[in-house]
Design an enzyme around this catalytic site. Structure first.
Site, PDB file in Angstrom:
ATOM      1  N   VAL A   1       0.762  -1.242   0.000  1.00  0.00           N
ATOM      2  CA  VAL A   1       0.000   0.000   0.000  1.00  0.00           C
ATOM      3  C   VAL A   1       0.795   1.297   0.000  1.00  0.00           C
ATOM      4  CG1 VAL A   1      -2.162   0.905   0.900  1.00  0.00           C
ATOM      5  CG2 VAL A   1      -1.384  -1.329   1.616  1.00  0.00           C
ATOM      6  N   CYS A   2       2.052   1.225  -0.353  1.00  0.00           N
ATOM      7  CA  CYS A   2       2.826   2.468  -0.420  1.00  0.00           C
ATOM      8  C   CYS A   2       2.871   3.211   0.909  1.00  0.00           C
ATOM      9  CB  CYS A   2       2.281   3.397  -1.492  1.00  0.00           C
ATOM     10  SG  CYS A   2       2.648   2.788  -3.120  1.00  0.00           S
ATOM     11  N   GLY A   3       2.891   2.515   1.992  1.00  0.00           N
ATOM     12  CA  GLY A   3       3.046   3.159   3.301  1.00  0.00           C
ATOM     13  C   GLY A   3       2.031   4.261   3.551  1.00  0.00           C
TER      14      GLY A   3
END
Lengths: 263, 263
Positions: B103-105
């Site tokens: 989730v891309c952080g």
């Protein structure tokens, strides 16, 4: 127990005097969020209220929609383990298909063990700058940040090289402003960053230091504060980190050898 | 051609007077970086110097190590297409294995078309706040941000609900500070954010507005500026956006109906 602040020895410069001092920096720590035994995200965070961070993250990112979906939460060694109902697993699966997968947009998503894998990085430069250059460059950054003056909503980075070439870029993203001056320098045909110094408006966190070190920039100065991981990486990569450059003063957090304090 | 600033109509409040005005906000735009025909990252950026942004990003993130590896670069419709040598492809492949994928952080990595997919989000709340509550809450945020006072390197968020409950959290990450108050409120057993208002120290960019809207928070106020995409999403999601709360003044960028200007 990881604390929210850490102490470090710095050199404090003001007017024409330099002295050693102890400073307090905010701890930046990669927090892993595991959901149903799978690593979902790594957030660079202040290591405090990690249960709240994980729950808030899951809710504001739309993975969890109500308390009932959270079955259990456990914090251990700066990692958060959340057990959720199957409905959440479905949402994670759907989002995976949506989101740009490869590199996390250049943002966090790096765990400590990952940072360990870049330990061979070292900036090798004998470049030096006088305290006057540092003060003047930040002054110039403040004066020339036109977009900031108009909107108040951007960050600025100014690149200065040994020839006196100056490039100023502004962006809504702190990281982007750094990328833009680096890219702009490269587009002008330069590849060697060994005598380049960057003045930034934003905080010197681990990512900014890592970006600078990757291309071999020896000195980073900012109006703002460094984080603990920013300082730790600067020490490891041999980057000089200067923070809180304001008026006639600044703090040096690593590699003061590159600064000439007496003119 | 996408410009770096955009104009919007706002309500400007100062002391006890409110007036309509035109304000200028920094444009936040999702810039796609395609490398050898594959989408590598989406950066939320100021749409200016996009070639420099892409080259700088590729270099500071360690994908490209020298100019020779860049074969061609083309900017089209806010997207950057870079053609690079095969050695770069290899590095991208290796990094994919490293990096936390899902989730891309919680950070950018969302393109505009993706934002379109959440257009059904709407905050439905008839809660209202007086201008005094807004001024006082920001004052309280400033006074009680202890970690900020110590380090200068963090952001703070203060949550206030209709009962008068107040939660203050600080974090090195702007997004994390918001997540922490939301998570903390949920951990206290509350799920309804319909009468909750958040006071923030950091900029009101698209991600912060999206986070608030996802859990149904009707009002966001900040000491700092909004971005263009922050304003656009606030309008779409029916979130009241208040910026530049300083002393006895503030600007309202969307949904002023929720603010009582006369006491």
């Amino acid at each position: 127990m990881i604390t929210a602040i850490s102490r470090c020895r710095i050199l404090r410069f003001r007017r024409d005097r330099v002295e050693t001092a102890e400073d307090v920096v905010a701890v930046e720590y990669p927090v892993e969020i595991h959901v149903n035994k799978q690593l979902l995200a790594v957030l660079h965070a202040t290591p405090r209220d990690l249960d709240a961070l994980a729950i808030g993250y899951l809710m504001t990112e739309g993975f969890v929609r109500s308390l009932d979906e959270i079955l259990d939460i456990r914090v251990e060694d700066g990692k958060v383990y959340v057990r959720v109902s199957e409905t959440v697993d479905d949402r994670i699966r759907i989002r995976k298909a949506w989101v740009v997968k490869p590199v996390c947009g250049g943002l966090p998503g790096r765990s400590l063990s990952l940072l360990d894998r870049i330990s061979n990085l070292k900036v090798d430069s004998d470049a030096r700058w006088s305290y006057k250059e540092i003060l003047n460059t930040i002054k110039m950054l403040n004066t020339n940040a036109a977009l900031y003056r108009k909107t108040g909503g951007v960050h600025a980075t100014l690149l200065v090289d040994a020839r006196g070439l100056k490039l100023l870029k502004e962006d809504v993203g702190r990281h982007n402003a750094v990328d833009k001056v680096v890219g702009s320098y490269v587009l002008k045909g330069f590849e060697d960053f060994g005598r380049v110094f960057l003045a930034c408006s934003g905080r010197l966190s681990s990512e900014i230091v890592l970006k600078a070190a990757r291309v071999g920039i020896p000195l980073l100065a900012s109006i703002s504060a460094p984080t603990s991981l920013g300082v730790a990486l600067a020490e490891r990569f041999a980057v000089t980190l200067v923070g809180f450059v304001r008026g006639l003063r600044f703090n040096v957090y690593s590699y003061p050898e590159r600064i000439i304090f007496h003119s």
